[in-house]
Design an enzyme around this catalytic site. Sequence first.
Site, PDB file in Angstrom:
ATOM      1  N   LYS A  79      36.114  45.965 -49.002  1.00 25.99           N
ATOM      2  CA  LYS A  79      35.763  44.542 -49.231  1.00 25.99           C
ATOM      3  C   LYS A  79      36.983  43.643 -49.285  1.00 25.99           C
ATOM      4  O   LYS A  79      36.956  42.508 -48.815  1.00 25.99           O
ATOM      5  CB  LYS A  79      34.954  44.383 -50.525  1.00 25.99           C
ATOM      6  N   ASP A  84      36.579  41.752 -57.964  1.00 24.01           N
ATOM      7  CA  ASP A  84      35.844  42.644 -57.074  1.00 24.01           C
ATOM      8  C   ASP A  84      34.537  41.978 -56.621  1.00 24.01           C
ATOM      9  O   ASP A  84      34.196  41.987 -55.425  1.00 24.01           O
ATOM     10  CB  ASP A  84      35.568  43.964 -57.817  1.00 24.01           C
ATOM     11  N   LYS A  95      33.228  40.532 -52.614  1.00 26.56           N
ATOM     12  CA  LYS A  95      31.920  40.816 -51.993  1.00 26.56           C
ATOM     13  C   LYS A  95      31.161  39.512 -51.739  1.00 26.56           C
ATOM     14  O   LYS A  95      30.535  39.330 -50.693  1.00 26.56           O
ATOM     15  CB  LYS A  95      31.119  41.750 -52.893  1.00 26.56           C
TER      16      LYS A  95
END
Length: 440
Positions: free
Chosen positions: A107, A203, A207
């Site tokens: 990602k 994180d 995404k």
Amino acid sequence: MADALRIGIAGLGTVGAALVRILQQRSNELAVSCGRPLVVTAVSARDRTRDRGADLSGITWYDDPLELAASADIDVFVELVGGANGAAHDSVRAALARGVHVVTANKALLAYHGVDLARIAEANSVILNYEAAVAGGIPVIKAMRESLTGNSFSRIYGIMNGTCNYILTRMEKEGLSFADCLAEAQRLGYAEADPAFDIDGNDTAHKLAILTTLAFGSEIAADEIYLEGISNISIDDIHAAADLGYRIKLLGVAQRTETGIEQRVHPTMVPLDSVIAQVDGVTNAVALESDILGELLMVGPGAGGNATASAVLGDITDIAKSRPGAQQVPVLGRPAHLLEPYRQAAMRSHEGGYFIRLRVADRIGVFASIAGRMAENGISLESIVQHAKRQPEAGAPQTIILVTHATMEGAVRQAVSAIREEGYLVGEPQVIRIERPKNG
Ligand SMILES: NC(=O)c1ccc[n+]([C@@H]2O[C@H](COP(=O)([O-])OP(=O)(O)OC[C@H]3O[C@@H](n4cnc5c(N)ncnc54)[C@H](OP(=O)(O)O)[C@@H]3O)[C@@H](O)[C@H]2O)c1
């Protein structure tokens, strides 16, 4: 049967090793469903001596992923090394540039180099697939890129970090502190030794940036995401949320507004009876709201060797079944040269409900003052309550909780700063946004 698809896998860690095992164990079924054998011809990792739980005999080993990407013995380069730059970026770029299909679960790579890589893939008529990069095993990329073509998305949101969801779930169910739940997540291997990347929301942001592009056709803008992590969430917030009929989740939300696109990652209160509120532990969920379909909520495993390898495998089999010379699905949902510049909506103009928790000195007139500052900023209150599990001692600070009707973020910030100036606040105010699913 057609020629074998020759697969080179860079990275033999949690995901890469699981992928090699599955490809070997399921070789017959895969050959039948793809109409050709899928064969791992080459791999790359750092440590040749480590047992990967798979038979690597007869497979060419490369110490450097870049050399693997340049090998003449592969039709697909699978990048499972990780990291936005360095070996992962160099090798993916090199493979695409020489006309080799690429599958990645990375990602960070997509969030920072996705548009550039899509351009290279499209210029060379090769496939770049990345299903595992968002929400692990949940097939959200395929859904957005292919199945929902023609839909116009208004909002997408989701729980896309299992570590954060695990911590918040444990805090609520066991009444434990954030620090205790984080330590337990680390002990169980759900959280990294340095968990900052997960708990600060980065994180999830990577995404979200990818999904935003698929939803709204704009260039990826990973650095233009409003970010708040969960380390500030206390057990008091979780209890207060429950009393008001909400649960706290770390959501990534992207929304089209009149002034641009909102991308935000922050702790969010969702109604207790909504489906997304029921998504517990390390499980992920992604909700897509679109005009033709309505709302689609996908729930499933967001990480883990097998779940992630399942998504990687799906991407590989799509390549195995593709016809040479046929039109490819655009990498980012539309051809890279047709992506629009990203137009960011100011966070101050975000409109929604807010939960505000204030600790205040026990003084006459505080309640009226808070209500007054809210009214001055045009904020309509759904409720304002003095909140305590036990009656606080006379003279001790009191907790006051406000829930607003839909209002502008700018107004909330202004009201809170006016309250701050009154001098009766004890500690920092807590402000948590409320998100309401379309259909509960
Ligand atoms: N784990 C998950 O649940 C999950 C879920 C979704 C997406 N992903 C993504 O999948 C990718 C891989 O994740 P992972 O969890 O499998 O990572 P991992 O367990 O840390 O494995 C990384 C692998 O890359 C190899 N490697 C690292 N640097 C290298 C270099 N410079 N040259 C050659 N090999 C190198 C390592 O070699 P050695 O083994 O020899 O050290 C290791 O085999 C990442 O992009 C991650 O974000 C993972």
